[in-house]
Design an enzyme around this catalytic site. Sequence first.
Site, short mmCIF file in Angstrom:
data_model
loop_
_atom_site.label_atom_id
_atom_site.label_comp_id
_atom_site.label_asym_id
_atom_site.label_seq_id
_atom_site.Cartn_x
_atom_site.Cartn_y
_atom_site.Cartn_z
N SER A 251 -3.89 7.05 8.80
CA SER A 251 -4.14 5.70 8.29
C SER A 251 -2.94 5.13 7.54
O SER A 251 -2.83 3.91 7.39
CB SER A 251 -5.36 5.70 7.37
N ASP A 488 -8.33 3.80 -4.46
CA ASP A 488 -7.37 4.16 -3.42
C ASP A 488 -5.97 4.05 -4.01
O ASP A 488 -5.44 2.95 -4.20
CB ASP A 488 -7.52 3.23 -2.22
N HIS A 491 -2.98 4.57 -0.12
CA HIS A 491 -2.56 3.47 0.75
C HIS A 491 -1.92 2.37 -0.07
O HIS A 491 -1.82 2.48 -1.30
CB HIS A 491 -3.76 2.93 1.53
#
Length: 520
Positions: A251, A488, A491
């Site tokens: 990802s 998160d 990312h």
Amino acid sequence: MASSSLPPKKKNNNRYTLSTIFLLLLFLSSLFYFSKRALEPKLSLYKDVFSQPPSVFSPRSADTELLDNTLTTPYGDTKVLKTKSETPILSKSDFDDSLDQKVTPISSEFKDTEGLKVFKKTPISDFNDNLVEKSSAPVSSEYEDASNATKKQVVDSERNEEKVVDSDFKVGGQSCDLYKGRWVKDEKHPIYKAGSCPYVDEAFDCQSNGRPDSEYLNWRWKPHGCDLPRFSATDFLKRLKGKRLMLVGDSMNRNQFESLLCLLREGLVNKSKMYEIHGYKITKGRGYYVFKFEDYNCTVEFVRSHFLVREGVRINAQGNSNPTLSIDRIDKSSNRWKKADIVVFNTGHWWTHGKTARGKNYYKEGDHVYPKFDALEAYRRALKTWAKWIDENMSHEKLIIYRGYSSAHFRGGDWDSGGSCNKETEPVSTGSILGNYPLKMKIVEEVIKEMQLPVVLLNVTQLTNFRKDGHPSVYGKVASGGRKVKQDCSHWCLPGVPDAWNELIYATLVLQQQSSVNQQ
């Protein structure tokens, strides 16, 4: 009275004989003269062959064109000019999963800038199905100041001899390492406005999800001793004309993939001529996307592969299925990798999670599942499996990039144990984290160094160490009723840090092309 002279009849006979002999000699002389002239071109041909040294150029073959009527492309190769030619459009069926034939790439010449190896000059070739034509876009003059320096040796596999080539670049007389530098404020950043790009999925769309600060958007990566060439979406697209650029990984590579789509979209006048060929909307649930840029007959693609090696399952004694990872087998998506001209690989974050980190009844070689296996050693063996596949299945005509590990910034825990990065609004300025270089990256360097094919290491690890402010934290979803969510801190928000990774890819292409021009 006797006369001393011959009779008249005999005199006439002698004159006739002399005339005949004279005419015969004249005829033979003429014959010899003209025969010699007729033979001279043939004789001179043999004379040239045996008396001159061998030519550098071999006799002309099907893939060798006249040196006149050619044009230098942005990659530094040559293209024969054609008239009234049309660029065919890649059809949707070209990306069908059933098409597993090996594709020969179009023209490319790639030399490493700051990577571990250097691409040598390679000949022009086409897709074997003639789907695309080579680019004839002119070389941009604004980058003619870029030059290169520090020498290193590589082996020219075609001639089996060593050459000295330039691997680092000098700008303004100083050596420039693209991956060592600092973040500087730049009011021209971001390159695309937050919330303006339809290809950013919810998890990375921090401004739309309610993030209140925006200073994190205005930073630009600046190497020590030089500036990166100012990003030009139009020029990047010209360099991609007729090509397939593919990002393969987890990802984090999807994060970079969405960034690249948004950056390139800025170079389009008619943005409707950019689309996903299957009609898919980007979500984390889907693992394969192909975006077509009609005006440039190129594609930018994403293929999900968490580990680059093959995931599987096994049935335990109780009849339950358990996941496994075959570290000696390449990922099943590898047939798609072969079809790209430029490939950006990565793997890393999934090696720190749960079953992968524990290594119990998970790692597999052949038919053997190890009851317990060290995750770091598994990572090394998996990368060697990937490297072996690259050496055996890819070619020098392709540009292979491996993007390095991207730093996370959890404090007070990890991604699954309450770690946070909320309310971070400035990059790190001091501290031990700036010098952090994971052992996994040292393994990456070692593996790439042993490969036969050149690979550019896009070593973004240390430049991401600074950016604790760039993560979605709690803004990976639209705020809803104060519900506590996992933060998160791995990312990146978009626009944001992955834009800099793509600027570095663009800089690599520009500097490689300039290096080729300088060496000619």
